[in-house]
Design a protein around this motif. Structure first.
Motif, PDB file in Angstrom:
ATOM      1  N   UNK A 246      -0.589  24.202 -54.072  1.00 50.53           N
ATOM      2  CA  UNK A 246      -1.720  23.656 -54.818  1.00 50.53           C
ATOM      3  C   UNK A 246      -2.402  22.496 -54.128  1.00 50.53           C
ATOM      4  N   UNK A 247      -1.640  21.698 -53.384  1.00 49.24           N
ATOM      5  CA  UNK A 247      -2.235  20.541 -52.701  1.00 49.24           C
ATOM      6  C   UNK A 247      -2.557  20.830 -51.229  1.00 49.24           C
ATOM      7  N   UNK A 248      -2.446  22.114 -50.847  1.00 51.29           N
ATOM      8  CA  UNK A 248      -2.835  22.490 -49.491  1.00 51.29           C
ATOM      9  C   UNK A 248      -1.756  22.341 -48.441  1.00 51.29           C
ATOM     10  N   UNK A 249      -0.548  22.022 -48.853  1.00 49.02           N
ATOM     11  CA  UNK A 249       0.585  21.944 -47.920  1.00 49.02           C
ATOM     12  C   UNK A 249       1.206  23.334 -47.837  1.00 49.02           C
ATOM     13  N   UNK A 250       0.588  24.210 -47.062  1.00 43.46           N
ATOM     14  CA  UNK A 250       0.941  25.625 -47.057  1.00 43.46           C
ATOM     15  C   UNK A 250       2.237  25.870 -46.277  1.00 43.46           C
ATOM     16  N   UNK A 251       3.239  26.481 -46.905  1.00 39.27           N
ATOM     17  CA  UNK A 251       4.500  26.775 -46.207  1.00 39.27           C
ATOM     18  C   UNK A 251       4.296  27.811 -45.098  1.00 39.27           C
ATOM     19  N   UNK A 252       5.005  27.610 -44.004  1.00 39.62           N
ATOM     20  CA  UNK A 252       4.872  28.514 -42.857  1.00 39.62           C
ATOM     21  C   UNK A 252       6.249  28.888 -42.316  1.00 39.62           C
ATOM     22  N   UNK A 253       6.318  30.079 -41.771  1.00 43.55           N
ATOM     23  CA  UNK A 253       7.522  30.572 -41.112  1.00 43.55           C
ATOM     24  C   UNK A 253       7.141  31.229 -39.795  1.00 43.55           C
ATOM     25  N   UNK A 254       7.925  31.028 -38.770  1.00 41.18           N
ATOM     26  CA  UNK A 254       7.769  31.775 -37.521  1.00 41.18           C
ATOM     27  C   UNK A 254       8.394  33.152 -37.706  1.00 41.18           C
ATOM     28  N   UNK A 255       7.680  34.180 -37.301  1.00 38.98           N
ATOM     29  CA  UNK A 255       8.152  35.558 -37.427  1.00 38.98           C
ATOM     30  C   UNK A 255       8.702  36.001 -36.081  1.00 38.98           C
ATOM     31  N   UNK A 256       9.974  36.417 -36.080  1.00 40.90           N
ATOM     32  CA  UNK A 256      10.658  36.812 -34.856  1.00 40.90           C
ATOM     33  C   UNK A 256      11.433  38.100 -35.096  1.00 40.90           C
ATOM     34  N   UNK A 257      11.780  38.782 -34.010  1.00 44.02           N
ATOM     35  CA  UNK A 257      12.581  39.998 -34.110  1.00 44.02           C
ATOM     36  C   UNK A 257      13.688  39.987 -33.062  1.00 44.02           C
ATOM     37  N   UNK A 258      14.726  40.758 -33.328  1.00 42.69           N
ATOM     38  CA  UNK A 258      15.732  41.124 -32.325  1.00 42.69           C
ATOM     39  C   UNK A 258      15.601  42.619 -32.086  1.00 42.69           C
ATOM     40  N   UNK A 259      15.675  43.030 -30.844  1.00 44.75           N
ATOM     41  CA  UNK A 259      15.460  44.431 -30.474  1.00 44.75           C
ATOM     42  C   UNK A 259      16.645  44.970 -29.694  1.00 44.75           C
ATOM     43  N   UNK A 260      17.075  46.177 -30.064  1.00 45.50           N
ATOM     44  CA  UNK A 260      18.094  46.919 -29.318  1.00 45.50           C
ATOM     45  C   UNK A 260      17.583  48.338 -29.103  1.00 45.50           C
ATOM     46  N   UNK A 261      17.641  48.822 -27.879  1.00 43.00           N
ATOM     47  CA  UNK A 261      17.310  50.223 -27.649  1.00 43.00           C
ATOM     48  C   UNK A 261      18.444  51.080 -28.200  1.00 43.00           C
TER      49      UNK A 261
END
Length: 473
Positions: A246-261
């Motif tokens: 509401x006060x503009x302090x927008x929550x953020x997360x870094x999006x990451x992955x782990x990959x295995x063939x």
């Protein structure tokens, strides 16, 4: 002044007094406004979720900043793509009226409104879970809910199950650690938890784990801090989320992955589809993908939080499943729960409806507000070019399977290596919190169950067992 009406626009002349036969007489069945009001009130609460009943939600977007097209053809995961989403955070064990700041796993369910349909990623704030076979899920959840005889929560049942199901030790260690009570939904990581698959435009499959790392930093509460907070505010997490956005302090997360063939999956040394285990970041490093931001609160809690329905069965081309047994069970149980809880056509509710084109031959059912857009056919196959048809170009590559049909036991019984690795990462203060949290959770538990649990802690680390014993003394 606006005229008061009922749900069908009929004007209400008197909203204060029931229709009766005389001032002191009985009420009349023809008072349809009274009946509507009472009947609607009886139905104001849909059945709450069996698990994850207490929740909070917000809207936002996923922005992809890195090129991972070598792993997936999913449009939602292509560099530069921005996808609107709704996320629902929750506690797991408590009912809808539970306090936010209780020691519990937190749900982390995201619905991405992609250009190719809805993609639901249903996870938690932990990368693991208590069990690895859905066969045991109803029994496990019974231990987290109320005793049907006394209607009281039972620490004895929880520890009896955990100590007889040592695959739960990894998740129990996380739950009883300092991270067992996040300070808010903003201050915790999120995980897809299960192993999923990514498929690229060459038809190659990669196994994947999804991670969301909070940019607000990790903040947790001790038992004492949580108890003091709950005494003042049972909706602390809900309040924090609403007020920060509401006060503009927008929550953020870094999006990451782990990959295995597919060919490298065996190199882990354990079943890569075991939900009680994590993939070491050293062996399978995190890959940066993008950022998730939450920037809008919901307008109607019931419509957009209570009726929000998530299921890992909602996937898009380029993202798919794995042989993870728990994932396989949830593919069925989640949409089935929503059909029971909300109704057959829950997908038509605005919060659940896809923003991409939808062409289906599903018909009728309660509360169906859909219209037939196809000009002729209401079935498939059909002879009309303008009616939707299957498209085999979207078939996934073959997944090679082998083995006899059997109720197979898990592939390994290594219940201790990963909890030991987690324990060894803890500093002295974190270990003390772990010991004291476990001791507090064992109040009233049978001594034989406590001894069984201590035997498992000993196998994780003698220090682990000694610390819990001292805290119990």
């Amino acid at each position: 002044m606006k005229k008061l009406t009922n749900d069908f626009g009929n004007i209400i002349a008197d909203n204060q007094n029931s229709l009766s036969a005389g001032a002191k007489g009985p009420l009349l069945l023809q008072d349809y406004i009274l009946l509507e009001k009472l009947a609607h009130q009886n139905r104001e609460r849909i059945p709450e979720r069996t698990v994850h009943a207490k929740g909070s939600a917000a809207y936002g977007e996923l922005v992809i900043t890195e090129d991972i097209s070598r792993y997936t053809k999913a449009k939602v995961l292509q560099k530069g793509e921005k996808t609107p989403l709704i996320i629902r955070f929750s506690t797991v064990a408590g009912e809808a009226g539970a306090a936010d700041a209780e020691r519990d796993v937190r749900g982390f369910a995201i619905k991405f409104y992609t250009k190719e349909g809805n993609w639901d990623l249903v996870g938690n704030n932990t990368p693991t879970f208590f069990i690895r076979d859905p066969y045991k899920f109803p029994d496990f959840i019974h231990t987290q809910k109320r005793d049907p005889r006394t209607h009281l929560r039972s620490a004895n049942a929880a520890w009896d199950f955990w100590s007889l199901s040592p695959e739960s030790l990894h998740q129990v260690t996380i739950l009883m650690s300092d991270r067992g009570i996040p300070a808010s939904y903003r201050h915790m990581h999120g995980f897809g938890s299960h192993t999923y698959s990514l498929i690229n435009d060459k038809g190659e499959r990669f196994w994947v784990k999804f991670h969301f790392k909070t940019k607000q930093g990790i903040k947790n509460l001790t038992n004492a801090e949580a108890e003091a907070l709950i005494a003042k505010d049972r909706e602390s997490h809900q309040r924090d989320l609403v007020e920060s956005i509401g006060k503009g302090d927008f929550p953020k997360w870094s999006f990451k992955i782990q990959i295995l063939s597919e060919k490298d999956a065996e190199k882990l040394g354990f079943n890569p589809f075991d939900l009680t285990k994590v993939w070491s970041h050293k062996d399978v490093p995190l890959i940066d993908v993008g950022e998730m931001v939450l920037n809008r609160n919901v307008d109607n809690y019931f419509n957009e939080v209570e009726q929000a329905a998530f299921s890992p069965s909602n996937i898009v081309p380029g993202i798919s499943f794995s042989p993870d047994k728990m994932l396989q069970g949830r593919i069925f149980s989640y949409p089935d729960a929503q059909r029971y809880r909300i109704g057959t056509n829950y997908h038509l509710l605005p919060v659940n409806a896809a923003k991409s084109e939808v062409n289906t031959y599903n018909v009728a059912g309660a509360m169906n507000s859909d219209t037939y857009k196809n000009k002729a056919a209401y079935y498939e196959p059909n002879s009309y070019d303008y009616s939707p048809k299957e498209n085999k170009s979207y078939l996934e590559p073959d997944l090679e399977l082998n083995g006899n049909v059997q109720r197979y036991a898990p592939l390994d019984e290594d219940f201790y290596t990963q909890p030991r690795a987690l324990f060894d990462l803890m500093n002295a203060d974190q270990k003390n919190q772990l010991f004291n949290n476990i001791a507090a959770s064992m109040e009233g538990v049978d001594k034989t169950i406590i001894q069984r649990a201590l035997g498992h802690f000993e196998k994780i680390s003698p220090e682990y067992a000694a610390g819990v014993k001292k805290a119990l003394a």
